[in-house]
Design a protein around this motif. Structure first.
Motif, PDB file in Angstrom:
ATOM      1  N   TYR A 150       0.952  -1.152   0.160  1.00 26.67           N
ATOM      2  CA  TYR A 150      -0.047  -0.009  -0.008  1.00 26.67           C
ATOM      3  C   TYR A 150       1.041   1.193   0.132  1.00 26.67           C
ATOM      4  N   THR A 167       1.155   5.373   0.076  1.00 25.47           N
ATOM      5  CA  THR A 167       0.413   6.427   0.201  1.00 25.47           C
ATOM      6  C   THR A 167       1.452   7.865   0.502  1.00 25.47           C
ATOM      7  N   THR A 199       0.112   9.782   3.030  1.00 24.39           N
ATOM      8  CA  THR A 199      -0.366  10.320   4.159  1.00 24.39           C
ATOM      9  C   THR A 199       0.126   9.326   5.407  1.00 24.39           C
ATOM     10  N   ARG A 210      -2.044   7.008   7.617  1.00 20.94           N
ATOM     11  CA  ARG A 210      -2.750   5.823   7.121  1.00 20.94           C
ATOM     12  C   ARG A 210      -1.901   4.530   7.471  1.00 20.94           C
ATOM     13  N   ILE A 268       3.444  -1.092   3.895  1.00 21.80           N
ATOM     14  CA  ILE A 268       3.218   0.247   3.590  1.00 21.80           C
ATOM     15  C   ILE A 268       4.149   1.148   3.613  1.00 21.80           C
ATOM     16  N   VAL A 280       5.225   5.016   2.744  1.00 26.61           N
ATOM     17  CA  VAL A 280       4.893   6.515   2.490  1.00 26.61           C
ATOM     18  C   VAL A 280       5.855   7.302   1.787  1.00 26.61           C
ATOM     19  N   GLN A 318       5.706   8.737  -5.150  1.00 26.81           N
ATOM     20  CA  GLN A 318       4.396   7.877  -5.043  1.00 26.81           C
ATOM     21  C   GLN A 318       4.334   6.982  -6.150  1.00 26.81           C
ATOM     22  N   THR A 329       5.264   2.884  -6.767  1.00 24.59           N
ATOM     23  CA  THR A 329       4.057   1.992  -7.297  1.00 24.59           C
ATOM     24  C   THR A 329       4.613   1.135  -8.418  1.00 24.59           C
ATOM     25  N   GLN A 381      -5.637   2.104  -8.112  1.00 22.26           N
ATOM     26  CA  GLN A 381      -5.450   3.306  -7.458  1.00 22.26           C
ATOM     27  C   GLN A 381      -6.999   3.868  -6.902  1.00 22.26           C
ATOM     28  N   CYS A 389      -8.868   7.990  -3.071  1.00 27.39           N
ATOM     29  CA  CYS A 389      -8.358   9.015  -2.172  1.00 27.39           C
ATOM     30  C   CYS A 389      -6.734   9.228  -2.922  1.00 27.39           C
ATOM     31  N   ASP A 400      -4.093   6.919  -3.111  1.00 25.87           N
ATOM     32  CA  ASP A 400      -3.332   5.883  -2.722  1.00 25.87           C
ATOM     33  C   ASP A 400      -3.333   4.692  -3.721  1.00 25.87           C
ATOM     34  N   TYR A 401      -2.356   3.997  -3.814  1.00 25.44           N
ATOM     35  CA  TYR A 401      -2.297   2.733  -4.570  1.00 25.44           C
ATOM     36  C   TYR A 401      -1.905   1.465  -3.870  1.00 25.44           C
TER      37      TYR A 401
END
Length: 68
Positions: free
Chosen positions: A15, A17, A19, A22, A30, A32, A39, A43, A56, A59, A61-62
């Motif tokens: 994941y 992001t 943020t 999250r 995860i 960041v 980002q 990805t 995607q 929001c 995020d991927y």
């Protein structure tokens, strides 16, 4: 319906992001990123390395998912 009826055969492996809020411990990985460009690059790199699909979210995020 049991929990098994919702099994799609996919696993979230990463994941990505922008943020920090999250980010949680555990599975999946995860990451960041510090910018939108980073980002997108993260990805692309991770999905390519894992030979996985990218989704995607609305929001921004991927999620990187693979067939389990």
């Amino acid at each position: 319906m049991g929990a098994d009826s919702y099994n799609t055969g996919y696993e979230i492996v990463a994941y990505i992001t922008l943020t920090k809020d999250r980010a949680q411990n555990g599975n999946p990985l995860i990451l960041v990123a510090s910018s939108l460009e980073e980002q997108k690059q993260l990805t692309e790199d991770v999905s390519k390395a894992l030979k996985a699909e990218v989704v995607q979210l609305t929001c921004g995020d991927y999620m990187i998912i693979s067939k389990s």
